[in-house]
Design an enzyme around this catalytic site. Structure first.
Site, PDB file in Angstrom:
ATOM      1  N   HIS A  38      46.891 -18.769  14.896  1.00 34.10           N
ATOM      2  CA  HIS A  38      46.147 -19.305  16.038  1.00 34.10           C
ATOM      3  C   HIS A  38      44.808 -18.593  16.171  1.00 34.10           C
ATOM      4  CE1 HIS A  38      45.831 -19.765  20.669  1.00 34.10           C
ATOM      5  NE2 HIS A  38      45.385 -20.874  20.091  1.00 34.10           N
ATOM      6  N   HIS A  80      35.984 -20.219  20.947  1.00 36.04           N
ATOM      7  CA  HIS A  80      36.972 -20.776  21.874  1.00 36.04           C
ATOM      8  C   HIS A  80      36.481 -20.995  23.302  1.00 36.04           C
ATOM      9  CE1 HIS A  80      40.648 -21.621  24.013  1.00 36.04           C
ATOM     10  NE2 HIS A  80      40.451 -20.560  24.773  1.00 36.04           N
TER      11      HIS A  80
END
Length: 310
Positions: A38, A80
């Site tokens: 991730h 992100h």
């Protein structure tokens, strides 16, 4: 007293994305869940950096997940949050800067405060999607989590790169926004996860009411957390009670039911960061896990395989 789960109050009426052939990650047959790093594995290295991708691949992960936004000059870059000051030595949003300006920032400036921000002396660039495609072997799946809006701009920028590199078969798309899924529909080569909203509805419908929703068109990828926090709205005489509750959403029967759909979708269990949860994912029959701690899980998988062989 009546208990209501707000996520179930919406009628289940959406159809799943059309079935497509699952990506052949390698010639190897996986006897345990694949490990997807991730954001490259933010526990081990700065997230969404080429360094994190390369180190996770060296450790032995099977796939890389990364977050994609678009720069001011419409270049897909990997980052992100919506604020640059979270990880970099910049401020503002990614979309406010050109690629050349973003490249001047250190994507790991604020990483690992406990150890004195070691990457301030080892700066890491915000990478482009092009750079990631070069860094990741073609036999390793790339999971693209689409972040920035408007969706059409982001999707167009990603599609241009995938067309240029003939890389559609290397990626699968994920998003928590329905807008991204809608924008991808004009690209027939795009392979998408079932939308998060639909997955959440079907999991809660099964967990709370014991009803398995059989959609008309199965997805080729389905992903959600192994367990998730929810707020329960309890209707009381004097108002609403709103106690939080953690629900373990998956069991073997549900996994089996989903896999019995016509194209047997890949099931990705998210938030798997311990050996105990990895074993649980394997016992459930999950095809893959999404983890922030790939180094730990690589070792846990080895231990799990050794235990099975005894």
């Amino acid at each position: 007293m009546t208990f209501k789960i707000s996520a179930i109050l919406i009628s289940i009426f959406s159809m799943l994305s059309s079935c497509s052939e699952s990506y052949d990650i390698s010639k190897e047959s996986f006897s345990t869940p694949m490990i997807i790093a991730h954001r490259g594995g933010k526990v081990d290295f700065p997230e969404n950096t080429i360094l994190s991708f390369e180190k996770a691949l060296e450790a032995g992960v099977d796939a890389i997940e990364m977050d994609v936004q678009v720069s001011k000059d419409n270049i897909p870059v990997l980052y992100h949050p919506n604020n640059l000051n979270r990880w970099t030595n910049g401020t503002g949003k990614v979309e406010e800067y050109t690629l050349a300006e973003l490249k001047k920032l250190n994507a790991a400036w604020n990483y690992d405060e406990e150890n004195g921000y070691p990457y301030r002396k080892q700066p890491q660039e915000i990478p482009t999607l092009r750079e990631a495609l070069h860094a990741i072997p073609v036999n390793r799946l790339i999971m693209l989590d689409m972040k920035s809006l408007p969706a059409a701009v982001l999707v167009q920028s990603i599609a241009a790169v995938l067309e240029e590199y003939n890389a559609w078969e290397r990626v699968v798309f994920y998003s928590t926004s329905e807008e991204h899924h809608e924008a991808l529909k004009i690209w027939p080569k795009a392979r998408m996860f079932e939308t998060r909203e639909i997955t959440r509805k079907r999991l809660l419908e099964y967990k709370i009411n014991g009803v398995f929703w059989e959609p008309g068109k199965p997805a080729s990828w389905v992903g959600y957390e192994l367990r998730r926090d929810f707020d329960i709205n309890e209707v009381l005489t004097l108002g609403l009670g709103n106690p939080p509750i953690t629900i373990t959403l998956w069991d073997k029967m549900l996994v089996k039911s989903i896999k019995n759909e016509s194209c047997s979708p890949k099931i990705v269990l998210m938030g798997i960061n311990t050996g105990e949860d990895y074993e649980r994912a394997a016992e459930l029959g999950g095809d893959a896990v999404l983890t922030d701690a790939p180094f730990l899980l690589i070792n846990e998988r080895k231990a799990f395989l050794n235990k099975k062989a005894e």
